[in-house]
Design a protein around this motif. Structure first.
Motif, PDB file in Angstrom:
ATOM      1  N   ARG A   1       0.832  -1.206   0.000  1.00 50.42           N
ATOM      2  CA  ARG A   1       0.000   0.000   0.000  1.00 50.42           C
ATOM      3  C   ARG A   1       0.863   1.252   0.000  1.00 50.42           C
ATOM      4  NH1 ARG A   1      -5.522   1.028   2.323  1.00 50.42           N
ATOM      5  NH2 ARG A   1      -5.688   3.271   2.696  1.00 50.42           N
ATOM      6  N   LEU A   2       1.995   1.182   0.741  1.00 50.55           N
ATOM      7  CA  LEU A   2       2.888   2.335   0.879  1.00 50.55           C
ATOM      8  C   LEU A   2       4.337   1.881   0.920  1.00 50.55           C
ATOM      9  CD1 LEU A   2       1.188   4.190   3.881  1.00 50.55           C
ATOM     10  CD2 LEU A   2       1.203   4.978   1.513  1.00 50.55           C
ATOM     11  N   LEU A   3       5.208   2.724   0.374  1.00 52.43           N
ATOM     12  CA  LEU A   3       6.639   2.566   0.563  1.00 52.43           C
ATOM     13  C   LEU A   3       7.041   3.482   1.714  1.00 52.43           C
ATOM     14  CD1 LEU A   3       9.430   1.510  -0.604  1.00 52.43           C
ATOM     15  CD2 LEU A   3       9.590   3.778  -1.643  1.00 52.43           C
TER      16      LEU A   3
ATOM     17  N   GLY B   1       3.236   3.004  -9.169  1.00 49.38           N
ATOM     18  CA  GLY B   1       2.019   3.575  -8.598  1.00 49.38           C
ATOM     19  C   GLY B   1       1.934   3.415  -7.098  1.00 49.38           C
ATOM     20  N   LEU B   2       3.097   3.260  -6.449  1.00 49.23           N
ATOM     21  CA  LEU B   2       3.123   3.059  -4.995  1.00 49.23           C
ATOM     22  C   LEU B   2       3.461   4.369  -4.297  1.00 49.23           C
ATOM     23  CD1 LEU B   2       2.996   1.042  -2.633  1.00 49.23           C
ATOM     24  CD2 LEU B   2       5.448   0.637  -2.981  1.00 49.23           C
ATOM     25  N   PRO B   3       2.510   4.949  -3.561  1.00 49.44           N
ATOM     26  CA  PRO B   3       2.803   6.177  -2.815  1.00 49.44           C
ATOM     27  C   PRO B   3       3.841   5.914  -1.733  1.00 49.44           C
ATOM     28  CG  PRO B   3       0.434   5.706  -2.814  1.00 49.44           C
ATOM     29  CD  PRO B   3       1.135   4.494  -3.350  1.00 49.44           C
TER      30      PRO B   3
ATOM     31  N   SER C   1      -1.720   7.077  -5.714  1.00 45.39           N
ATOM     32  CA  SER C   1      -1.227   6.015  -6.580  1.00 45.39           C
ATOM     33  C   SER C   1      -1.311   6.431  -8.043  1.00 45.39           C
ATOM     34  CB  SER C   1      -2.029   4.740  -6.342  1.00 45.39           C
ATOM     35  OG  SER C   1      -1.551   3.707  -7.180  1.00 45.39           O
ATOM     36  N   SER C   2      -2.434   6.969  -8.425  1.00 41.41           N
ATOM     37  CA  SER C   2      -2.617   7.418  -9.807  1.00 41.41           C
ATOM     38  C   SER C   2      -1.710   8.605 -10.127  1.00 41.41           C
ATOM     39  CB  SER C   2      -4.086   7.809 -10.005  1.00 41.41           C
ATOM     40  OG  SER C   2      -4.270   8.339 -11.288  1.00 41.41           O
ATOM     41  N   ALA C   3      -1.655   9.567  -9.220  1.00 42.14           N
ATOM     42  CA  ALA C   3      -0.852  10.775  -9.442  1.00 42.14           C
ATOM     43  C   ALA C   3       0.637  10.470  -9.481  1.00 42.14           C
ATOM     44  CB  ALA C   3      -1.143  11.809  -8.348  1.00 42.14           C
TER      45      ALA C   3
END
Length: 187
Positions: free
Chosen positions: A78-80, A100-102, A150-152
């Motif tokens: 979900r997150l880095l 796409g990994l926030p 993710s998209s941005a």
């Protein structure tokens, strides 16, 4: 998805041990949260700290991840988490962005040249465990913001340097077609 990923050298200056210190607080709110630590260097020290803090159920230290496994981790988290104290422009951040990994990272070194807060994820200050904990909790509780990020972040990554990121993704995705065809042609 409540999988949080650290990917890189397991050394103090990467902020990796700060992550372990906030796991207990995070699991109070999200008992199924999973922290995955992939990297080399002080793996034994990290495993020992995980045991000392009693967070083995929520933390997996897997050591170094080869390209295919790294891609799997980037695509399934979900997150880095990269709460580093010092940095150039980390490849893992570019790879996360392209996947796409926030991320939750710090505004140090070359990171601000590629990472835009609110687009690729959010900043915390190096060594600020309270801020790190609060930001993790914020993003775990906000599916909409994580989807937006993710998209941005993917869009930003590809506009940043398509050629460089494309080459890294070729390696990550195992797309060696051009290399194989060049080798066959004897060039």
């Amino acid at each position: 998805n409540h999988t949080l990923l650290f990917l890189g050298w397991i050394i103090e200056s990467k902020g990796v041990f700060d992550i372990v210190e906030v796991i207990s607080d995070i699991k109070e709110h999200y008992p199924a949260v999973r922290f995955v630590f992939a990297g080399s260097k002080e793996v034994d020290k990290l495993q020992e700290l995980v045991r000392e803090r009693g967070v083995q159920e929520n933390a997996e230290v897997i050591g170094w991840a080869k390209e295919e496994r790294k891609l799997q981790l980037l695509l399934s988290a979900r997150l880095l988490l990269l709460p580093t104290y010092t940095e150039g422009v980390p490849n893992v951040l570019l790879e996360a962005m392209a996947s796409g990994l926030p991320a939750i990272t710090t505004p140090v070194g070359g990171i601000p040249s590629v990472f835009e807060e609110g687009v690729n994820g959010y900043y915390v200050q190096p060594g600020d465990q309270n801020q790190l904990r609060d930001m993790i909790l914020k993003l775990l509780s906000d599916d909409t913001d994580c989807e937006r990020l993710s998209s941005a972040t993917m869009t930003k990554a590809w506009s940043y340097d398509v050629e460089k990121i494309g080459k890294r993704l070729d390696v990550l995705y195992g797309n060696f077609i051009s290399t194989k065809s060049t080798a066959k042609d004897g060039r």
